[in-house]
Design an enzyme around this catalytic site. Structure first.
Site, PDB file in Angstrom:
ATOM      1  CB  CYS A 156      72.841  41.316  77.855  1.00 23.46           C
ATOM      2  SG  CYS A 156      72.415  43.000  77.383  1.00 23.46           S
TER       3      CYS A 156
ATOM      4  NE  ARG B 194      73.997  39.767  74.367  1.00 25.56           N
ATOM      5  CZ  ARG B 194      75.049  39.289  75.013  1.00 25.56           C
ATOM      6  NH1 ARG B 194      75.263  37.981  74.996  1.00 25.56           N
ATOM      7  NH2 ARG B 194      75.867  40.081  75.671  1.00 25.56           N
TER       8      ARG B 194
ATOM      9  CG  ASP C  35      77.947  40.674  72.282  1.00 26.51           C
ATOM     10  OD1 ASP C  35      77.155  41.412  71.674  1.00 26.51           O
ATOM     11  OD2 ASP C  35      78.903  41.102  72.952  1.00 26.51           O
TER      12      ASP C  35
HETATM   13  P1  4NP Z   1      74.636  43.502  74.743  1.00 31.58           P
HETATM   14  O1  4NP Z   1      75.699  43.780  73.596  1.00 31.58           O
HETATM   15  O2  4NP Z   1      75.403  42.959  75.929  1.00 31.58           O
HETATM   16  O3  4NP Z   1      73.713  42.506  74.145  1.00 31.58           O
HETATM   17  O4  4NP Z   1      73.969  44.836  75.042  1.00 31.58           O
HETATM   18  C1  4NP Z   1      76.871  44.519  73.763  1.00 31.58           C
HETATM   19  C2  4NP Z   1      76.822  45.884  73.875  1.00 31.58           C
HETATM   20  C3  4NP Z   1      77.982  46.597  74.007  1.00 31.58           C
HETATM   21  C4  4NP Z   1      79.211  45.959  74.042  1.00 31.58           C
HETATM   22  C5  4NP Z   1      79.257  44.583  73.929  1.00 31.58           C
HETATM   23  C6  4NP Z   1      78.085  43.867  73.804  1.00 31.58           C
HETATM   24  N1  4NP Z   1      80.412  46.692  74.162  1.00 31.58           N
HETATM   25  O5  4NP Z   1      81.499  46.099  74.103  1.00 31.58           O
HETATM   26  O6  4NP Z   1      80.359  47.923  74.328  1.00 31.58           O
END
Ligand code: 4NP
Length: 151
Positions: A7, A13, A121
């Protein structure tokens, strides 16, 4: 068989997908997760992912975020991406057709032929978004585990 969940941040996720799939497969399957950005490197999973996993009996508290490397594309047999952005980023790292073919969207790989091809997300959302993501990943990992163990 080595499977990598991918991800963006590797804190919401993909750590959930990793923990869920691991719970459904024998121990000789190696499952890990990574992100495409380094911002959260070394950090634990988001507290909301840890909490929702715990509610369903899965412990992801030992997870530490890491970024995907070109070596992952050599080492892993399958790379399951949560959304199209992750998919594009992974494909752009592939240096051979063999590597490119390892990469897929997790909902497509799970035989989900509905409208939704991306795991949304949940980072900027509330707890119910994490519950929704959990349920989507649980269903996807059910069919991935069945496919992998029936071969
Ligand atoms: P992930 O979620 O990709 O599911 O781990 C996110 C975690 C951090 C960020 C965006 C999505 N961020 O912008 O820092």
């Amino acid at each position: 068989m080595k499977i990598l969940m991918l991800c963006l941040g590797n804190i919401c996720r993909s750590p959930l997908a990793e923990g869920i799939l691991r719970s459904k497969l024998p121990e000789d399957f190696e499952i890990d997760s990574a992100g495409t950005i380094s911002y959260h490197e070394g950090k634990k999973a988001d507290h909301r992912s840890i909490k929702i996993a715990q509610q369903y009996g899965i412990d992801i508290s030992n997870h530490r975020a890491r970024i995907i490397t070109p070596k992952d594309l050599e080492d892993y047999d399958r790379i399951f991406c949560m959304d199209l952005e992750n998919y594009k980023d992974a494909v752009s790292m592939a240096s051979t057709e063999e590597q490119w073919q390892k990469i897929g969207l997790i909902l497509n790989e799970a035989g989900n032929h509905g409208d939704q091809i991306e795991v949304p997300d949940p980072y900027w959302s509330e707890m119910d978004a994490f519950d929704n993501v959990y349920k989507m990943l649980d269903a996807a990992c059910d069919s991935i585990a069945k496919n992998l163990t029936s071969k």
